[in-house]
Design an enzyme around this catalytic site. Sequence first.
Site, PDB file in Angstrom:
ATOM      1  N   SER A  44       0.828  -1.212   0.000  1.00  0.00           N
ATOM      2  CA  SER A  44       0.000   0.000   0.000  1.00  0.00           C
ATOM      3  C   SER A  44       0.857   1.253   0.000  1.00  0.00           C
ATOM      4  O   SER A  44       2.032   1.238   0.365  1.00  0.00           O
ATOM      5  CB  SER A  44      -0.894   0.022   1.237  1.00  0.00           C
ATOM      6  OG  SER A  44      -1.574  -1.193   1.382  1.00  0.00           O
TER       7      SER A  44
HETATM    8  N1  SAH Z   1      -0.742  -4.926   3.997  1.00  0.00           N
HETATM    9  C1  SAH Z   1       0.061  -5.213   2.823  1.00  0.00           C
HETATM   10  C2  SAH Z   1      -0.645  -4.929   1.519  1.00  0.00           C
HETATM   11  C3  SAH Z   1      -1.644  -5.957   1.277  1.00  0.00           C
HETATM   12  S1  SAH Z   1      -2.245  -6.198  -0.358  1.00  0.00           S
HETATM   13  C4  SAH Z   1       1.392  -4.500   2.887  1.00  0.00           C
HETATM   14  O1  SAH Z   1       1.655  -3.758   3.829  1.00  0.00           O
HETATM   15  O2  SAH Z   1       2.211  -4.737   1.982  1.00  0.00           O
HETATM   16  C5  SAH Z   1      -3.584  -7.241   0.107  1.00  0.00           C
HETATM   17  C6  SAH Z   1      -3.214  -8.628   0.529  1.00  0.00           C
HETATM   18  O3  SAH Z   1      -4.386  -9.269   0.955  1.00  0.00           O
HETATM   19  C7  SAH Z   1      -2.630  -9.488  -0.605  1.00  0.00           C
HETATM   20  O4  SAH Z   1      -1.353  -9.924  -0.281  1.00  0.00           O
HETATM   21  C8  SAH Z   1      -3.624 -10.627  -0.720  1.00  0.00           C
HETATM   22  O5  SAH Z   1      -3.001 -11.890  -1.003  1.00  0.00           O
HETATM   23  C9  SAH Z   1      -4.260 -10.638   0.650  1.00  0.00           C
HETATM   24  N2  SAH Z   1      -5.574 -11.274   0.740  1.00  0.00           N
HETATM   25  C10 SAH Z   1      -6.633 -11.157  -0.094  1.00  0.00           C
HETATM   26  N3  SAH Z   1      -7.666 -11.908   0.351  1.00  0.00           N
HETATM   27  C11 SAH Z   1      -7.236 -12.510   1.502  1.00  0.00           C
HETATM   28  C12 SAH Z   1      -7.840 -13.408   2.437  1.00  0.00           C
HETATM   29  N4  SAH Z   1      -9.092 -13.854   2.300  1.00  0.00           N
HETATM   30  N5  SAH Z   1      -7.110 -13.807   3.489  1.00  0.00           N
HETATM   31  C13 SAH Z   1      -5.831 -13.381   3.671  1.00  0.00           C
HETATM   32  N6  SAH Z   1      -5.208 -12.533   2.822  1.00  0.00           N
HETATM   33  C14 SAH Z   1      -5.905 -12.098   1.749  1.00  0.00           C
END
Ligand code: SAH
Length: 212
Positions: free
Chosen positions: A60
């Site tokens: 993000s």
């Molecule tokens: N917080 C992260 C950015 C996350 S991007 C950072 O600081 O870099 C969103 C993430 O959510 C992705 O890696 C994706 O794989 C994950 N995601 C999506 N659906 C999910 C679920 N049901 N359970 C766990 N992770 C999930």
Amino acid sequence: MFDAEQKMQFLFALRSKGVTDTRVLTAMETVDRGDFVRGIFANRAYEDMPLPIACGQTISQPSVVGLMSQALNVQPRDKVLEVGTGSGYQAAILSQLARRVYTVDRHRRLVREAKEVFDRAGLVNITAFTADGSHGLPDQAPFDRIIVTAAAEDPPGPLLAQLRIGGIMVLPVGQSDAVQSLIKVTRTDAGFEYDELRDVRFVPLLEGLGQD
Ligand code: SAH
């Protein structure tokens, strides 16, 4: 590691976007975003931009990480759950503010790589798992704070149920192909209070585990 000039610009960008909480700013000054961005985008780690990471996901934008951390109002004794580890950057920021951080991602590879960074940086109060975070982490519940960094259409029921009374959850809600709303949910004795914070864009919260 970011140099003094980059650090100053990074913090200036955060402040100008409304990140004013001193503890959050100190955490973002301490944790080096450059550790969480690999490959060709590594030299852009200190710009206020989301960047691609493995498995088609994104780290993000720093100001969004700052604003979400600030809205979460994490206290030093808090146990926090993050759904969506991604690069691990948001979890690393939370680790500076909370007693313990649990973070889950549906992609094994992202969890493995994030754990390597946590180990190298000595962030010992983070526990990362591969799991579908829409079910939360019943074994560790309840949580003082929950943050979701992928967008669902509505706050997942299990996450609401795993939030302690007095607890706060911050998450984006809305369709994955549209602008979403970042909301703050506060659990009170009487139920849940909802506040809309701002428009955001996140990758979707998907069901089940990823392929890699
Ligand atoms: N917080 C992260 C950015 C996350 S991007 C950072 O600081 O870099 C969103 C993430 O959510 C992705 O890696 C994706 O794989 C994950 N995601 C999506 N659906 C999910 C679920 N049901 N359970 C766990 N992770 C999930």
